[in-house]
Design an enzyme around this catalytic site. Structure first.
Site, PDB file in Angstrom:
ATOM      1  CE  LYS A   1     102.062  -6.595 -35.198  1.00 15.51           C
ATOM      2  NZ  LYS A   1     101.975  -7.038 -33.813  1.00 15.51           N
TER       3      LYS A   1
ATOM      4  N   GLY B   1     100.538 -25.304 -24.643  1.00  9.95           N
ATOM      5  CA  GLY B   1     101.681 -24.523 -25.115  1.00  9.95           C
ATOM      6  C   GLY B   1     102.599 -24.160 -23.966  1.00  9.95           C
TER       7      GLY B   1
ATOM      8  N   GLY C   1     105.792 -22.664 -24.276  1.00  8.09           N
ATOM      9  CA  GLY C   1     106.891 -21.849 -24.801  1.00  8.09           C
ATOM     10  C   GLY C   1     107.317 -20.820 -23.776  1.00  8.09           C
TER      11      GLY C   1
ATOM     12  CB  VAL D   1     103.899 -16.856 -22.427  1.00  6.64           C
ATOM     13  CG1 VAL D   1     102.874 -16.386 -21.402  1.00  6.64           C
ATOM     14  CG2 VAL D   1     104.437 -15.672 -23.220  1.00  6.64           C
TER      15      VAL D   1
END
Ligand code: NAD
Length: 366
Positions: free
Chosen positions: A79, A179, A181, A183
């Site tokens: 990362k 949620g 959004g 997805v």
């Protein structure tokens, strides 16, 4: 202090990247490359201190090792973080300078978008290095991963329903989706297409209206989502929503959603298990995004991507088997699956060339 931490968590390499003229301060952490080159996104965030940035990149890169291993990918974990405010500190020079640092690692680390970074930023990174995924579709990239993540979440749900109820009749059960959004709304679509009763909530009223009007979902309040009579609680917004306050309120017998880090603590994970709720480990369920970008390495192909998403079903099934075999909660079983795979595959002697990402079929300068 740093080496002590690396010792404890097993990171292989941490690179501090600095370019004064470009205003770049970044850290790349490569946690584990036993399975293959380390893949994980770059996060841009106005960290309060360099220590905060370091802690974040060490934690996130380790998480990618587990996620990629459970996903069955020939890819390790890494990362990067860029210290800065995405609203004010972005520039071509910053991202090209960052791209040069990624290039200098010769393919040991492959980057992608994460919080604060979009596909346009990656265009600049791509000018300096091949070792970037999530590039624009005009270059042969894979585009927005969200629909794949939603489809992968559905595969995870099917395996979890099967484990809990012995059938995969999505439409026979009710869902609380938190949620809506990129997805979440796709997931609601997939659920309602299968005839499911779906309760939804989001802080964005337009998204709620879309779920209600287009897919026939029932809207509930932001806090009410924890109290609804639903068989499945599906967190698709933020992390940490399964916690001391919310868990006693949940009526659901399954937790399965796309959000990262759903369990506030490991102790909550143990409590979920004690209450007889079947938890589908988040990073196994939401691996669709990383699976999708990983395909850019061999040459992206949508059909292969869809086929790969379906393996999420088998990964979940394997996790449930390990949980039963070892008498441990499912969140621990997911970690164990990752560790076992890294251990076993690490003992195979892979031909040297295999370690190098290939990136076929991508077009530069398109
Ligand atoms: P997004 O930003 O598009 O959507 C998040 C939604 O959650 C937004 O509509 C937002 O208004 C809503 N929200 C925020 N706080 C809320 C709250 N308290 N209550 C209800 N709704 C709230 O993000 P996304 O790409 O859809 O990702 C959703 C989750 O899935 C994130 O946790 C993300 O890390 C994870 N995830 C996404 C992908 C992907 O492919 N996009 C892959 C893996 C994991």
């Amino acid at each position: 202090m740093i080496f002590e931490h690396l010792d404890t968590y097993g990171h292989e390499q941490v690179v501090f990247c600095h370019n004064k003229d470009a205003g770049l301060k970044a850290i790349i952490a490569i946690h584990n490359t036993v399975l293959g080159p380390a893949l994980g996104g770059t996060r841009m965030w106005p960290y309060k201190s360099e220590q905060d940035a370091l802690n974040d990149v060490l934690r996130l890169s380790r998480g990618m090792t587990y996620k990629n291993a459970v996903a069955g990918l020939n890819i390790g974990g890494g990362k990067a973080v860029i210290i800065g405010d995405p609203a004010t500190d972005k520039s071509e020079a910053l991202f090209r300078s960052f791209g040069q640092f990624v290039e200098s690692l010769g393919g040991r680390y492959i980057t992608a978008e994460d919080v604060g970074i979009d596909v346009n930023d990656m265009e600049f990174v791509y000018r300096e290095t091949e070792y970037v995924t999530g590039v624009h579709q005009v270059h042969g990239g894979s585009g927005d991963p969200s629909p794949f993540t939603a489809y992968g979440t559905m595969q995870g749900l099917l395996a979890t329903l099967n484990r809990k109820y012995g059938n995969e009749e999505v439409g026979n059960y009710s869902y609380a989706v938190q949620g809506l959004g990129h997805v979440g709304i796709e997931f609601v679509k997939l659920l309602t297409e299968r005839g499911a009763k779906v309760f939804v909530t989001d802080i964005n009223a337009d998204r709620v209206a879309r779920a209600v009007n287009e897919y026939g979902a029932e809207a509930v309040g932001l806090d009410e989502i924890y109290d609804v009579e639903a068989d499945v609680y599906s967190p698709c917004a933020l992390g940490g929503t399964v916690n001391e306050d919310t868990l006693p309120r949940l009526k659901a017998k399954i937790i399965c959603g796309a959000a990262n880090n759903q369990l506030a603590t490991n102790a909550i994970g143990d409590e979920v298990e004690k209450r007889g709720i079947l938890y589908a480990p988040d990073y196994a369920v939401n691996a669709g995004g990383v699976m999708n970008v990983s395909l850019e390495i061999d040459g992206y192909n949508r059909e292969r991507a869809m086929r790969m998403m379906r393996t999420i079903y088998h990964n979940l099934t394997r996790i449930f088997e390990i949980a039963e075999r070892d008498g441990i909660p499912t969140y621990r079983a997911a970690d164990r699956l990752a560790e076992e795979r890294i251990e076993i595959i690490g003992k195979l002697k892979l031909p040297l060339g295999r370690a190098r990402p290939r990136f076929q079929g991508r077009v530069r300068g398109a």
